[in-house]
Design an enzyme around this catalytic site. Structure first.
Site, PDB file in Angstrom:
ATOM      1  N   GLU A 111       0.796  -1.236   0.000  1.00 51.38           N
ATOM      2  CA  GLU A 111       0.000   0.000   0.000  1.00 51.38           C
ATOM      3  C   GLU A 111       0.829   1.286   0.000  1.00 51.38           C
ATOM      4  O   GLU A 111       0.787   2.063   0.962  1.00 51.38           O
ATOM      5  CB  GLU A 111      -0.952   0.006   1.200  1.00 51.38           C
ATOM      6  CG  GLU A 111      -1.904  -1.172   1.224  1.00 51.38           C
ATOM      7  CD  GLU A 111      -2.971  -1.040   2.317  1.00 51.38           C
ATOM      8  OE1 GLU A 111      -2.844  -0.143   3.174  1.00 51.38           O
ATOM      9  OE2 GLU A 111      -3.935  -1.827   2.290  1.00 51.38           O
ATOM     10  N   GLU A 131      -5.252  -8.826   1.115  1.00 52.87           N
ATOM     11  CA  GLU A 131      -5.960  -8.478   2.353  1.00 52.87           C
ATOM     12  C   GLU A 131      -7.432  -8.255   2.050  1.00 52.87           C
ATOM     13  O   GLU A 131      -7.781  -7.592   1.073  1.00 52.87           O
ATOM     14  CB  GLU A 131      -5.444  -7.163   2.991  1.00 52.87           C
ATOM     15  CG  GLU A 131      -4.082  -7.235   3.588  1.00 52.87           C
ATOM     16  CD  GLU A 131      -3.654  -5.932   4.258  1.00 52.87           C
ATOM     17  OE1 GLU A 131      -4.539  -5.152   4.694  1.00 52.87           O
ATOM     18  OE2 GLU A 131      -2.439  -5.696   4.326  1.00 52.87           O
TER      19      GLU A 131
HETATM   20  C1  GBH Z   1      -4.568  -2.181   5.541  1.00 51.00           C
HETATM   21  O1  GBH Z   1      -4.684  -0.842   5.281  1.00 51.00           O
HETATM   22  C2  GBH Z   1      -3.210  -2.419   6.072  1.00 51.00           C
HETATM   23  O2  GBH Z   1      -2.366  -2.991   5.085  1.00 51.00           O
HETATM   24  C3  GBH Z   1      -3.156  -3.220   7.345  1.00 51.00           C
HETATM   25  O3  GBH Z   1      -1.910  -3.087   7.924  1.00 51.00           O
HETATM   26  C4  GBH Z   1      -4.272  -2.765   8.250  1.00 51.00           C
HETATM   27  O4  GBH Z   1      -4.204  -3.333   9.521  1.00 51.00           O
HETATM   28  C5  GBH Z   1      -5.569  -3.111   7.600  1.00 51.00           C
HETATM   29  O5  GBH Z   1      -5.653  -2.554   6.331  1.00 51.00           O
HETATM   30  C6  GBH Z   1      -6.794  -2.672   8.388  1.00 51.00           C
HETATM   31  O6  GBH Z   1      -6.818  -1.289   8.532  1.00 51.00           O
HETATM   32  O7  GBH Z   1     -11.069   7.499   3.020  1.00 51.00           O
HETATM   33  O8  GBH Z   1      -8.858   8.358   3.199  1.00 51.00           O
HETATM   34  O9  GBH Z   1      -9.621   6.975   4.932  1.00 51.00           O
HETATM   35  C7  GBH Z   1      -5.942  -0.426   4.815  1.00 51.00           C
HETATM   36  C8  GBH Z   1      -5.867   1.028   4.520  1.00 51.00           C
HETATM   37  C9  GBH Z   1      -7.993   1.921   5.016  1.00 51.00           C
HETATM   38  C10 GBH Z   1      -6.722   2.635   3.113  1.00 51.00           C
HETATM   39  C11 GBH Z   1      -9.176   2.663   4.503  1.00 51.00           C
HETATM   40  C12 GBH Z   1      -7.902   3.369   2.634  1.00 51.00           C
HETATM   41  C13 GBH Z   1      -9.796   4.613   3.297  1.00 51.00           C
HETATM   42  C14 GBH Z   1      -9.213   5.853   2.679  1.00 51.00           C
HETATM   43  N1  GBH Z   1      -7.090   1.544   3.968  1.00 51.00           N
HETATM   44  N2  GBH Z   1      -8.724   3.781   3.759  1.00 51.00           N
HETATM   45  S1  GBH Z   1      -9.721   7.265   3.499  1.00 51.00           S
END
Ligand code: GBH
Length: 462
Positions: A172, A362
């Site tokens: 990511e 994931e």
């Molecule tokens: C993953 O990230 C990670 O790889 C992992 O480490 C983590 O524990 C897992 O998910 C659970 O969180 O509208 O700007 O908030 C996920 C990251 C989360 C990125 C939701 C996009 C929404 C964008 N994502 N997020 S925003």
């Protein structure tokens, strides 16, 4: 297909890879052991107000000491694959310079233990734990860090390459760049859009340099994992949808898989610090042959046109766009539950980037799990996973080249800015005792794996 007393099943392709995922800082603990250097998360988690209740990864799931028990747990669930990340500061305590052999010893033992239990290891080389010394030298805004990353990747390959088939470079990069350097909710907590675009480019450059080094060293399969999401808006929000899709998805997909940045993303970056950091030849480096695209899917983004709205801090250039709160059911993160988004995402990727194989690296959800009589009845998580696997199956039936599915996460763990308050595991962790309790979802997943499929009808039929 017939399936005994269950009647019929939705079968996945032969050889479909079933597994679970974790990341180093979220589970390992042992933060000061065997020469591990500090990472940006060690520092960031100590900045007051950045992580809920001041939680840190100092101990986490103590997986560093309990990996044998954890591998037994995985084997008991029938996992065929385990995705973990290697902590750069264990291998290179100051980010560069001599390799810390004792840090690599841990992954050496882990890989052997996995293989002894018939579980295929899927290492990721960077899941956000940059050595602090490299952040002090500019972090991902510095071009040099991309080169240091490739050196580190080669050092890990040197030690593990004889037993690893599939290498993933980054997890990511959007999150690392835009939550780390722009919204500041992740380490290193900077709030500078220009820094974020530079960081994104240098992460991609690091991916390309590492992929090239791994290939030269003999790696069979190379992957890049992205957080991807359909961006959805009403008919009057086409421009908003395109802009957010560019920032979140195409900014990373197009350079890695096609060798160019999307024009609309370049225009936004140009207005936020310029493009001076992108040098001739960089896109060729970034555009390495990839066998697999790792997809981390949680939910779509819903946007609408909202004149006057300030930019979302994680999306520079999103002025005039509102990120709409979810309408339907949500998880404990308040993230929408939207399995159809996974199906459409997989189909879009196989249409737009047909050469690359797909792997869900994931997918999963946090819910408010509780232990009662020694059990965790997480029916909501079973429902979530079941629905997303149905969506994945539908995409495969429609032609998507999806090779496997790794649930996030094996264990409840350090959920970044939320600390230990959000539980994504299919295995419950009592952090006071480090006791592991497989949740009902883990037992359900074991059945899915053993049948290579789902029963028809709702999961209530099970
Ligand atoms: C993953 O990230 C990670 O790889 C992992 O480490 C983590 O524990 C897992 O998910 C659970 O969180 O509208 O700007 O908030 C996920 C990251 C989360 C990125 C939701 C996009 C929404 C964008 N994502 N997020 S925003």
């Amino acid at each position: 297909e017939p399936d005994g007393r269950h009647g019929r099943r939705l079968a996945f392709p032969d050889g479909f890879v079933w597994g679970a995922a974790t990341a180093a800082y979220q589970i390992e603990g042992a933060a000061a052991e065997h020469g591990r250097g500090p990472s940006i998360w060690d520092g960031f988690s100590r900045v007051p107000g950045k992580v809920a209740d001041g939680h840190t990864g100092d101990v986490a799931c103590d997986h560093y000491h309990r990996y044998e028990e954890d591998v037994r747990l995985m084997a008991g669930l029938g996992l065929a694959a385990y995705r973990f990340s290697v902590a750069w500061p264990r291998v290179c305590p100051t980010g560069s310079g001599p390799v810390n052999a004792r840090g690599l010893d841990f992954y050496d033992r882990l890989v052997d233990e996995l293989l002894a239990h018939g579980i295929v290891p899927y290492p990721t080389l960077y899941h956000w734990d940059l050595p602090q010394a490299l952040e002090d030298a500019g972090g991902w805004t510095s071009r040099d860090v991309a080169y240091r990353f490739a050196d580190y990747a080669a050092a890990v390959h040197d030690r593990l390459g004889d037993r690893i088939r599939t290498w993933t470079t980054l997890n990511e990069p959007w999150v690392a760049a835009f939550l780390g350097y722009c919204s500041g909710v992740h380490a290193p907590g900077r709030e500078d859009p220009a820094a974020a675009f530079r960081a994104a480019h240098h992460l991609l450059l690091g991916h390309g340099l590492a992929a090239s080094a791994l290939r030269t060293a003999g790696a069979a399969e190379i992957a890049l994992t992205l957080n991807l999401a359909p961006v959805i808006g009403t008919d009057d929000a086409v421009a908003a949808v395109t802009r957010v899709d560019g920032l979140l998805n195409r900014q990373f997909l197009d350079p890695a898989l096609r060798g160019h940045y999307p024009r609309d993303v370049l225009e936004i970056a140009e207005r936020h610090g310029g493009l001076g950091h992108i040098r001739d030849g960089d896109l060729e480096i970034i555009h390495q042959p990839l066998e697999l695209l790792g997809i981390n899917y949680y939910n779509p983004s819903f946007v609408s046109a909202a004149p006057g709205e300030p930019a979302n801090p994680a999306f520079p250039g999103s002025e005039g766009i509102r990120f709409d709160p979810p309408a339907g059911p949500t998880t404990a993160m308040d993230w929408p539950i939207d399995p159809a988004g996974l199906e459409s995402l997989l189909l879009r990727l196989s249409r737009d980037y047909p050469e690359v194989g797909l792997l869900v690296t994931e997918n999963g959800a946090a819910f408010d799990d509780v232990v009662r009589d020694g059990r965790v009845a997480d029916a909501e998580r079973v429902g979530y996973l079941d629905a997303h696997l149905r969506a994945a199956h539908a995409a495969i039936s429609a032609g998507a080249d999806l090779r496997g599915y790794l649930v996030w996460s094996l264990l409840d763990n350090f959920e970044w800015a939320y600390g230990y308050h959000k539980r994504f595991g299919i295995v419950y962790v009592d952090f006071a005792t480090q006791r592991r309790i497989p949740k009902e979802s883990a037992l359900w997943y074991r059945e899915v794996i053993s049948r290579n499929g789902l029963s028809y009808g709702s999961q209530g039929d099970e």
